[in-house]
Design a protein around this motif. Structure first.
Motif, PDB file in Angstrom:
ATOM      1  N   SER A  83     -19.191 105.250  53.805  1.00 13.86           N
ATOM      2  CA  SER A  83     -20.247 104.381  53.405  1.00 13.86           C
ATOM      3  C   SER A  83     -20.318 104.406  51.870  1.00 13.86           C
ATOM      4  N   ILE A  84     -20.970 103.409  51.438  1.00 15.54           N
ATOM      5  CA  ILE A  84     -21.342 103.321  49.915  1.00 15.54           C
ATOM      6  C   ILE A  84     -22.177 104.588  49.441  1.00 15.54           C
ATOM      7  N   THR A  85     -23.129 104.827  50.309  1.00 13.09           N
ATOM      8  CA  THR A  85     -24.282 106.057  49.868  1.00 13.09           C
ATOM      9  C   THR A  85     -23.235 107.229  49.767  1.00 13.09           C
ATOM     10  N   THR A  86     -22.117 107.562  50.697  1.00 16.16           N
ATOM     11  CA  THR A  86     -21.207 108.647  50.393  1.00 16.16           C
ATOM     12  C   THR A  86     -20.295 108.509  49.100  1.00 16.16           C
ATOM     13  N   ALA A  87     -20.075 107.473  48.736  1.00 15.07           N
ATOM     14  CA  ALA A  87     -19.307 107.306  47.740  1.00 15.07           C
ATOM     15  C   ALA A  87     -20.199 107.559  46.471  1.00 15.07           C
ATOM     16  N   VAL A  88     -21.333 107.098  46.251  1.00 19.59           N
ATOM     17  CA  VAL A  88     -22.407 107.411  45.116  1.00 19.59           C
ATOM     18  C   VAL A  88     -22.686 108.837  45.087  1.00 19.59           C
ATOM     19  N   LEU A  89     -23.043 109.541  46.377  1.00 19.76           N
ATOM     20  CA  LEU A  89     -23.276 110.822  46.100  1.00 19.76           C
ATOM     21  C   LEU A  89     -21.752 111.697  45.648  1.00 19.76           C
ATOM     22  N   VAL A  90     -20.883 111.385  46.195  1.00 19.57           N
ATOM     23  CA  VAL A  90     -19.481 112.183  45.718  1.00 19.57           C
ATOM     24  C   VAL A  90     -19.547 111.886  44.154  1.00 19.57           C
ATOM     25  N   LEU A  91     -19.798 110.524  43.857  1.00 14.82           N
ATOM     26  CA  LEU A  91     -19.570 110.356  42.406  1.00 14.82           C
ATOM     27  C   LEU A  91     -20.563 111.441  41.594  1.00 14.82           C
ATOM     28  N   SER A  92     -22.073 111.456  41.953  1.00 18.13           N
ATOM     29  CA  SER A  92     -22.838 112.182  41.316  1.00 18.13           C
ATOM     30  C   SER A  92     -22.433 113.635  41.417  1.00 18.13           C
ATOM     31  N   LEU A  93     -21.933 114.308  42.220  1.00 20.37           N
ATOM     32  CA  LEU A  93     -21.531 115.746  42.367  1.00 20.37           C
ATOM     33  C   LEU A  93     -20.226 115.900  41.423  1.00 20.37           C
ATOM     34  N   CYS A  94     -19.491 114.997  41.329  1.00 18.92           N
ATOM     35  CA  CYS A  94     -18.156 115.245  40.738  1.00 18.92           C
ATOM     36  C   CYS A  94     -18.683 115.035  39.054  1.00 18.92           C
ATOM     37  N   ALA A  95     -19.784 114.237  38.748  1.00 17.95           N
ATOM     38  CA  ALA A  95     -20.145 114.020  37.343  1.00 17.95           C
ATOM     39  C   ALA A  95     -20.906 115.373  37.029  1.00 17.95           C
ATOM     40  N   ALA A  96     -21.697 115.773  37.938  1.00 13.96           N
ATOM     41  CA  ALA A  96     -22.619 117.259  37.410  1.00 13.96           C
ATOM     42  C   ALA A  96     -21.418 118.263  37.177  1.00 13.96           C
ATOM     43  N   ALA A  97     -20.531 118.311  38.123  1.00 14.49           N
ATOM     44  CA  ALA A  97     -19.502 119.548  37.936  1.00 14.49           C
ATOM     45  C   ALA A  97     -18.756 119.483  36.522  1.00 14.49           C
ATOM     46  N   CYS A  98     -18.467 118.289  36.359  1.00 18.59           N
ATOM     47  CA  CYS A  98     -17.766 118.061  34.912  1.00 18.59           C
ATOM     48  C   CYS A  98     -18.485 118.285  33.726  1.00 18.59           C
ATOM     49  N   TYR A  99     -19.684 118.007  33.754  1.00 17.79           N
ATOM     50  CA  TYR A  99     -20.615 118.193  32.601  1.00 17.79           C
ATOM     51  C   TYR A  99     -21.052 119.765  32.560  1.00 17.79           C
ATOM     52  N   LEU A 100     -21.086 120.456  33.433  1.00 15.97           N
ATOM     53  CA  LEU A 100     -21.030 121.774  33.384  1.00 15.97           C
ATOM     54  C   LEU A 100     -19.846 122.476  32.841  1.00 15.97           C
ATOM     55  N   LEU A 101     -18.711 121.929  33.241  1.00  8.80           N
ATOM     56  CA  LEU A 101     -17.484 122.306  32.568  1.00  8.80           C
ATOM     57  C   LEU A 101     -17.674 121.904  30.958  1.00  8.80           C
ATOM     58  N   LEU A 102     -17.841 120.824  30.649  1.00 11.51           N
ATOM     59  CA  LEU A 102     -18.026 120.532  29.286  1.00 11.51           C
ATOM     60  C   LEU A 102     -18.875 121.431  28.450  1.00 11.51           C
ATOM     61  N   TYR A 103     -20.046 121.706  28.917  1.00  9.01           N
ATOM     62  CA  TYR A 103     -21.185 122.695  28.286  1.00  9.01           C
ATOM     63  C   TYR A 103     -20.432 124.054  27.807  1.00  9.01           C
ATOM     64  N   LEU A 104     -19.631 124.707  28.949  1.00 11.42           N
ATOM     65  CA  LEU A 104     -18.989 126.153  28.655  1.00 11.42           C
ATOM     66  C   LEU A 104     -17.959 125.815  27.739  1.00 11.42           C
ATOM     67  N   LEU A 105     -17.171 124.741  27.594  1.00 15.23           N
ATOM     68  CA  LEU A 105     -15.957 124.359  26.519  1.00 15.23           C
ATOM     69  C   LEU A 105     -16.868 124.313  25.271  1.00 15.23           C
ATOM     70  N   CYS A 106     -17.818 123.673  24.938  1.00 18.71           N
ATOM     71  CA  CYS A 106     -18.512 123.566  23.790  1.00 18.71           C
ATOM     72  C   CYS A 106     -19.293 124.955  23.258  1.00 18.71           C
ATOM     73  N   VAL A 107     -19.649 125.430  24.283  1.00 21.79           N
ATOM     74  CA  VAL A 107     -20.453 126.926  23.583  1.00 21.79           C
ATOM     75  C   VAL A 107     -19.007 127.772  23.336  1.00 21.79           C
ATOM     76  N   ARG A 108     -18.183 127.622  24.130  1.00 24.19           N
ATOM     77  CA  ARG A 108     -16.945 128.669  23.516  1.00 24.19           C
ATOM     78  C   ARG A 108     -16.373 128.272  22.353  1.00 24.19           C
ATOM     79  N   ALA A 109     -16.224 127.105  22.138  1.00 24.12           N
ATOM     80  CA  ALA A 109     -15.684 126.498  20.756  1.00 24.12           C
ATOM     81  C   ALA A 109     -16.860 126.887  19.581  1.00 24.12           C
ATOM     82  N   ALA A 110     -17.939 126.710  19.747  1.00 26.87           N
ATOM     83  CA  ALA A 110     -19.097 127.045  18.957  1.00 26.87           C
ATOM     84  C   ALA A 110     -19.027 128.458  18.511  1.00 26.87           C
ATOM     85  N   VAL A 111     -18.920 129.299  19.746  1.00 29.30           N
ATOM     86  CA  VAL A 111     -18.966 130.622  19.430  1.00 29.30           C
ATOM     87  C   VAL A 111     -17.724 131.248  18.307  1.00 29.30           C
ATOM     88  N   ALA A 112     -16.950 130.494  18.820  1.00 30.49           N
ATOM     89  CA  ALA A 112     -15.451 130.946  18.010  1.00 30.49           C
ATOM     90  C   ALA A 112     -15.573 130.661  16.678  1.00 30.49           C
TER      91      ALA A 112
END
Length: 438
Positions: A388-417
């Motif tokens: 269903s469309i609601t399932t597709a939207v939920l999957v999109l939201s979860l994928c986006a949240a996981a990706c931004y968590l990864l981005l935060y970790l990359l930025c902090v690591r680069a800034a610390v270095a």
């Protein structure tokens, strides 16, 4: 040159946020009127149109607008602004040619044949986005944060006025589409008039423009591709949903984007301007903790975004049905599902410039590619599986949240270095407090 005092930074952030709230507030407040002027099909075309111009708009300047705050010489910064404007003109011309040669075929592939007659407007809007980005980069360099706030108000008011005026005049769906270009063009008028005007002064010489573009060539050659993939990761799912689930679903999703996604993105971009200016100052002056600035920015944005997220989770469908009409209740369900992804985007996206400022464009490109694969692949798999469309939207939201968590970790690591490599600053001060045998 000394870094600005914390009170000045806070004042700058508040100035931009105030302008953003006013500009986006006008857009959100106008939406109940627009849903009674334009139907779901009009909003569906608007969603597809916005996705396309947003994907192309991020590369309109070759990302040179983000390099404007970096040169030490003001003449080089002016040359960078002129280079960004030239890139925007070239991008618009390419779009016109693309629309003429293959516009019908492209619109059929994305399930929006009505867009075929509006490729000229796609080109105009992308150009408007480009020169608006150049203006933002110039204001960030000058640390004229109140001017950024005023620009945001003009942008929102111009967009709303155009959409409502043309809608009431019966110009559908063009009235809904043209508002984006009108808002950006008018808000970038400061390039020509006012104290911040770049175009009123003498044009930079071709030699100087070429020199600064060569110096910062990784912005158009690498960062622009990263930005294109990043924007596609955000916008292409809309095109997938429009093609798989139809224009009505795209229209409902388009309303969700206008009410929830656009304000979150716009406010994030406002904070990004301040973050980029202050982070660039820290890099140039080798003073202050860049990692601390990254962490603090994310925490403050999380504090701002948590309350709207809770409200949407608890009352999204009821709010949408009450405010926009009962036929838009399903859009509230989409907002309910997408709020986690938008919360993560709002909190982390502004600090993504850390990787560009530190010239880690390769890492940015790798993350953008990962994000595109997940946010497009998730809804696409749902569509192929018949979910269903609601399932597709939920999957999109979860994928986006996981990706931004990864981005935060990359930025902090680069800034610390980066902090640890400085000859002075917070990283060195921390090292000096350690025992010799640590």
């Amino acid at each position: 040159m000394r870094l600005p005092r914390p009170t000045r930074i806070l004042s700058g952030i508040l100035s931009i946020l105030a302008g953003s709230f006013l500009g986006q507030g006008l857009i959100v407040l106008s939406t109940p009127l627009l849903t009674r002027i334009f139907d779901t099909t009009d909003f569906g075309l608007w969603a597809v149109f916005s996705a396309i111009v947003s994907i192309l708009g991020v590369v309109a300047t070759g990302r040179l607008n983000y390099a404007i705050p970096l040169p030490g010489d003001e003449r080089d910064a002016s040359a960078m602004a002129w280079a960004g404007i030239a890139f925007a003109v070239g991008t618009a011309l390419v779009i016109v040619g693309m629309g003429w040669a293959a516009g019908g075929w492209l619109t059929e592939r994305i399930g929006a044949p009505a867009l075929d007659g509006y490729w000229w407007l796609v080109a105009v809007t992308v150009f408007a986005l480009g020169i608006n980005d150049v203006y933002s980069g110039w204001l960030v360099r000058q640390r004229r944060y109140p001017a950024l706030g005023r620009r945001n108000v003009v942008q929102g008011a111009s967009q709303v006025g155009t959409q409502l005026g043309l809608g009431l005049a019966g110009v559908r769906p063009l009235g809904l589409l043209v508002g984006m270009a009108a808002g950006r063009l008018l808000s970038a008028a400061g390039l020509v008039v006012g104290r911040e005007a770049v175009l009123r002064g003498p044009a930079a010489s071709w030699r100087r423009v070429r020199a600064v573009v060569v110096r910062y060539k990784r912005f158009p050659l690498v960062a622009s591709w990263a930005a294109l993939i990043n924007s596609a990761g955000l916008q292409a799912p809309i095109l997938v949903i429009a093609a798989a689930y139809g224009d009505v679903a795209a229209g409902l999703l388009g309303l969700t984007i206008r009410v929830v996604g656009a304000p979150a993105s716009f406010l994030g971009e406002a904070v990004m301007g301040v973050f980029t200016g202050e982070a660039g100052a820290r890099v140039r002056n080798e003073d202050g903790s860049l990692a601390g600035w990254v962490r603090g920015t994310v925490l403050r944005l999380m504090g701002i975004g948590v309350i709207p997220t809770i409200v949407l989770v608890g009352f999204g469908p009821a709010l949408f049905a009450t405010v926009f009409g009962s036929e838009w209740r399903e859009a509230g369900q989409y907002a309910q599902l997408l709020c986690l992804g938008y919360f993560a985007q709002f909190a982390v996206a502004p600090v993504s410039q850390t990787l560009l400022i530190l010239e880690h464009q390769g890492r940015q490109l790798a993350w953008d590619t990962t994000r595109l694969l997940l946010t497009v692949g998730g809804p696409a798999v749902c569509a192929v599986a018949g979910a269903s469309i609601t399932t597709a939207v939920l999957v999109l939201s979860l994928c986006a949240a996981a990706c931004y968590l990864l981005l935060y970790l990359l930025c902090v690591r680069a800034a610390v270095a980066a902090d640890r490599k400085r000859p002075s600053g917070e990283g060195l001060r921390r090292d000096s407090r350690r025992a010799p045998d640590d």
